[in-house]
Write a protein that holds these residues in place. Sequence first.
Motif, PDB file in Angstrom:
ATOM      1  N   ASP A 110      34.318  63.535  49.900  1.00  0.00           N
ATOM      2  CA  ASP A 110      33.781  62.078  49.749  1.00  0.00           C
ATOM      3  C   ASP A 110      34.288  61.103  50.886  1.00  0.00           C
ATOM      4  OD1 ASP A 110      32.355  63.330  47.799  1.00  0.00           O
ATOM      5  OD2 ASP A 110      32.216  61.516  46.541  1.00  0.00           O
ATOM      6  N   TYR A 111      35.652  61.247  51.293  1.00  0.00           N
ATOM      7  CA  TYR A 111      36.192  60.091  52.156  1.00  0.00           C
ATOM      8  C   TYR A 111      37.244  60.921  53.177  1.00  0.00           C
ATOM      9  CZ  TYR A 111      35.236  57.650  47.936  1.00  0.00           C
ATOM     10  OH  TYR A 111      34.387  57.047  47.236  1.00  0.00           O
ATOM     11  N   GLY A 112      36.780  62.121  53.386  1.00  0.00           N
ATOM     12  CA  GLY A 112      37.223  62.905  54.655  1.00  0.00           C
ATOM     13  C   GLY A 112      38.796  62.913  54.755  1.00  0.00           C
ATOM     14  N   ILE A 113      39.418  62.869  53.815  1.00  0.00           N
ATOM     15  CA  ILE A 113      40.963  62.892  53.634  1.00  0.00           C
ATOM     16  C   ILE A 113      41.433  64.303  53.777  1.00  0.00           C
ATOM     17  CG2 ILE A 113      43.205  62.363  52.684  1.00  0.00           C
ATOM     18  CD1 ILE A 113      41.724  59.814  53.825  1.00  0.00           C
ATOM     19  N   GLY A 114      41.186  65.128  55.150  1.00  0.00           N
ATOM     20  CA  GLY A 114      41.409  66.447  54.985  1.00  0.00           C
ATOM     21  C   GLY A 114      43.112  66.585  55.150  1.00  0.00           C
ATOM     22  N   HIS A 115      43.704  65.612  55.834  1.00  0.00           N
ATOM     23  CA  HIS A 115      45.555  65.763  55.958  1.00  0.00           C
ATOM     24  C   HIS A 115      45.797  65.315  54.375  1.00  0.00           C
ATOM     25  CE1 HIS A 115      45.859  66.365  60.353  1.00  0.00           C
ATOM     26  NE2 HIS A 115      44.212  66.053  60.349  1.00  0.00           N
ATOM     27  N   GLN A 116      46.136  66.457  53.559  1.00  0.00           N
ATOM     28  CA  GLN A 116      46.831  66.276  52.307  1.00  0.00           C
ATOM     29  C   GLN A 116      48.209  67.058  52.544  1.00  0.00           C
ATOM     30  OE1 GLN A 116      44.166  66.865  49.023  1.00  0.00           O
ATOM     31  NE2 GLN A 116      42.560  65.792  50.142  1.00  0.00           N
ATOM     32  N   THR A 117      49.193  66.188  52.111  1.00  0.00           N
ATOM     33  CA  THR A 117      50.552  66.735  52.046  1.00  0.00           C
ATOM     34  C   THR A 117      51.006  66.564  50.827  1.00  0.00           C
ATOM     35  OG1 THR A 117      51.123  66.003  54.262  1.00  0.00           O
ATOM     36  CG2 THR A 117      53.025  66.305  52.939  1.00  0.00           C
ATOM     37  N   TYR A 118      51.285  67.727  49.986  1.00  0.00           N
ATOM     38  CA  TYR A 118      51.637  67.823  48.649  1.00  0.00           C
ATOM     39  C   TYR A 118      53.491  67.698  48.516  1.00  0.00           C
ATOM     40  CZ  TYR A 118      46.900  69.300  48.698  1.00  0.00           C
ATOM     41  OH  TYR A 118      45.450  69.168  48.808  1.00  0.00           O
ATOM     42  N   ASP A 119      53.852  66.953  47.508  1.00  0.00           N
ATOM     43  CA  ASP A 119      55.359  66.900  47.116  1.00  0.00           C
ATOM     44  C   ASP A 119      55.442  67.603  45.862  1.00  0.00           C
ATOM     45  OD1 ASP A 119      55.696  65.659  49.715  1.00  0.00           O
ATOM     46  OD2 ASP A 119      56.063  63.743  48.705  1.00  0.00           O
ATOM     47  N   LEU A 120      56.161  68.589  45.778  1.00  0.00           N
ATOM     48  CA  LEU A 120      56.519  69.286  44.726  1.00  0.00           C
ATOM     49  C   LEU A 120      58.058  69.503  44.445  1.00  0.00           C
ATOM     50  CD1 LEU A 120      55.781  73.011  45.111  1.00  0.00           C
ATOM     51  CD2 LEU A 120      54.494  71.366  46.445  1.00  0.00           C
ATOM     52  N   PHE A 121      58.640  69.597  43.262  1.00  0.00           N
ATOM     53  CA  PHE A 121      60.026  69.860  43.039  1.00  0.00           C
ATOM     54  C   PHE A 121      60.119  70.968  42.076  1.00  0.00           C
ATOM     55  CE2 PHE A 121      60.052  65.143  43.720  1.00  0.00           C
ATOM     56  CZ  PHE A 121      61.151  65.041  44.405  1.00  0.00           C
ATOM     57  N   ILE A 122      61.081  71.955  42.413  1.00  0.00           N
ATOM     58  CA  ILE A 122      61.579  72.867  41.412  1.00  0.00           C
ATOM     59  C   ILE A 122      62.929  72.611  41.409  1.00  0.00           C
ATOM     60  CG2 ILE A 122      59.771  74.332  42.523  1.00  0.00           C
ATOM     61  CD1 ILE A 122      62.018  75.769  44.158  1.00  0.00           C
ATOM     62  N   GLY A 123      63.468  73.521  40.366  1.00  0.00           N
ATOM     63  CA  GLY A 123      64.923  73.357  39.978  1.00  0.00           C
ATOM     64  C   GLY A 123      65.190  72.885  38.726  1.00  0.00           C
ATOM     65  N   TYR A 124      64.430  72.014  37.944  1.00  0.00           N
ATOM     66  CA  TYR A 124      64.864  71.821  36.850  1.00  0.00           C
ATOM     67  C   TYR A 124      65.154  72.720  35.995  1.00  0.00           C
ATOM     68  CZ  TYR A 124      62.826  67.019  37.793  1.00  0.00           C
ATOM     69  OH  TYR A 124      62.798  65.776  38.221  1.00  0.00           O
ATOM     70  N   PRO A 125      66.132  72.362  34.961  1.00  0.00           N
ATOM     71  CA  PRO A 125      66.697  73.465  34.103  1.00  0.00           C
ATOM     72  C   PRO A 125      65.599  74.282  33.168  1.00  0.00           C
ATOM     73  CG  PRO A 125      67.877  71.131  34.138  1.00  0.00           C
ATOM     74  CD  PRO A 125      66.529  71.038  34.793  1.00  0.00           C
ATOM     75  N   GLU A 126      64.594  73.802  32.925  1.00  0.00           N
ATOM     76  CA  GLU A 126      63.726  74.393  32.078  1.00  0.00           C
ATOM     77  C   GLU A 126      62.718  75.398  32.754  1.00  0.00           C
ATOM     78  OE1 GLU A 126      61.646  70.585  33.192  1.00  0.00           O
ATOM     79  OE2 GLU A 126      63.732  71.120  32.250  1.00  0.00           O
ATOM     80  N   GLN A 127      62.833  75.094  34.143  1.00  0.00           N
ATOM     81  CA  GLN A 127      62.129  76.115  34.909  1.00  0.00           C
ATOM     82  C   GLN A 127      62.734  77.564  35.266  1.00  0.00           C
ATOM     83  OE1 GLN A 127      61.455  73.746  38.558  1.00  0.00           O
ATOM     84  NE2 GLN A 127      59.373  72.828  37.711  1.00  0.00           N
ATOM     85  N   ASP A 128      62.192  78.370  34.676  1.00  0.00           N
ATOM     86  CA  ASP A 128      62.693  79.955  34.758  1.00  0.00           C
ATOM     87  C   ASP A 128      61.637  80.373  36.121  1.00  0.00           C
ATOM     88  OD1 ASP A 128      60.174  80.491  33.770  1.00  0.00           O
ATOM     89  OD2 ASP A 128      61.231  81.442  31.692  1.00  0.00           O
ATOM     90  N   ALA A 129      61.963  81.757  36.333  1.00  0.00           N
ATOM     91  CA  ALA A 129      61.254  82.363  37.556  1.00  0.00           C
ATOM     92  C   ALA A 129      59.970  82.219  37.085  1.00  0.00           C
ATOM     93  CB  ALA A 129      61.853  83.755  37.718  1.00  0.00           C
TER      94      ALA A 129
END
Length: 525
Positions: A393-412
């Motif tokens: 609807d708004y033509g925002i094709g340039h989307q950059t995603y930030d994500l975090f890994i490494g929290y103690p509860e996150q296993d493989a």
Amino acid sequence: MKVNLYYAPFPSQMFRGFDEPINTERPLNPKSALPTLASGLRMFAETMGFDCEIEIVDMQLGGQRIAYKTIPYGPHQMDCYRFGSPFEDYVEKIKEAEIHGLTCNFTNSAQITADLAQFIKSVNPKAFVVAGGVDPTARPQYYLERGVDLVVQGEGEWVFSRVVQAWAEGGDFSTVPNIATRERTARKVDMSHMIDMNTLPPMALDLVGDLSLYTDTAEGPPPEGVGTNFICWETSRGCAWRCSFCTAPSRGKYRYMSPAAVEEHLKYFRSRGIRTIVWQEDNPLSRIQQNGTGRFLYDSGREELLEIFRMIREYGFAWEFANGIEFGKFRQNGRFDHELAQALLGNDKSADGWTGCYRVQIPLDNMNIGKSRFPKLLGFDEQVDILATMLTDYGIGHQTYDLFIGYPEQDAEAIDQFNDYCLRIKDELGTLGGSSYQPYFNVFNLSLLPGARDWTTLHDLLAFDVEANPEVIGIFLSAIDNSHFTYWDIYQKRLEMTNSLNDRELHRLYDGIYAGSGTHDGTGA
């Protein structure tokens, strides 16, 4: 008296034998912290009754790498460099000034900043050296033990002005709040001295020099038609949320400029040849935060947002949300708020260039996989729906995603699920947008930023002595061991996800940093 304000050389680290830096290097990012501090100092100098000459010294220009230490990291030797110009190039400027202000917002710059403080003292033993920023606020003692005379904690415009006034009047700082010295230990920051955003004058861009030198928008090249000059800017400070990884809560309660105040800054930007705004606000959509009953905390917040962004468009600016935008707020009471989205995301391309929004950084954080850490996050399917609407609807094709890994509860398994979710976003939106959809995934390791809640609650997991090696604290490196991964293992997971989610050439274009042995042209084992 003369006050020099310094950007210390940019931190650069490389694994020995490889050509790419480990962290992004952005010395040409538009400068805003010190021009904002300088404008505040000018304003308060008038009311406090002192006079000073101000100069901004940008040591991040110059392009030289100067090695200063090596840190063992996993199987590698990590060589640390100062990127910019040598300290020695500024001996005469250092001799000219009585007061020297150093800014340091990121911990991996701490030793470079401290080394600069000590160099200033060696050149000018009578120099009065002041440090400020997020890291000195959280860790003042580190700087006070390494050449700094006084640390400003929290916001600097008013407090630093009081420091300069007190120095001019003989050096009695006993009545100045929010400071730490060798004789006066740090205290809890008194938030009553936060500046009213409506009184903040436009940043002192006349002290920056050639604005056309600063060509980096922080998230890779902008699309064709986005014009220079660029400026980083914020119309608010703070955030409605208290995310555990973020230092925004340390900046105090959320507050913002009125539309009338915003317009004064826009007029000034136009007079300085600015065409593109790189938003650096912690959360501009905190203006429409709701309480548990659904009532807006700021009665006129939504209407002011609409007015401000319509006004910015009328002035002809292009913009990107480079520090992230809480995109879930585009859905209010179960419906997509198209009027709000049009104001913030709408854009137009013409022969004169791009007007409106051209890129949005999306904070996926950890998608609450493994533990519900972030109440601001919507469910996965809701997030995909909103991102798709932004695209179609708004033509925002340039989307950059930030994500975090490494929290103690996150296993493989949790990290693999996270990777699969990101691939689904990429595939589903790619089907909708075709070549106009240009996603990029910033995979970050959990970084214990001093001043953030994670620094306090997870500090015992650190695998490094941060006092000795502050360079390891950054979003591209891992510095903690937990029950699932060593710091090196989780760093390898970050590299794997980076390569899984991003095209190699796009990664070169956006970040240009090390992505693992064999993925780029670097040499070595």
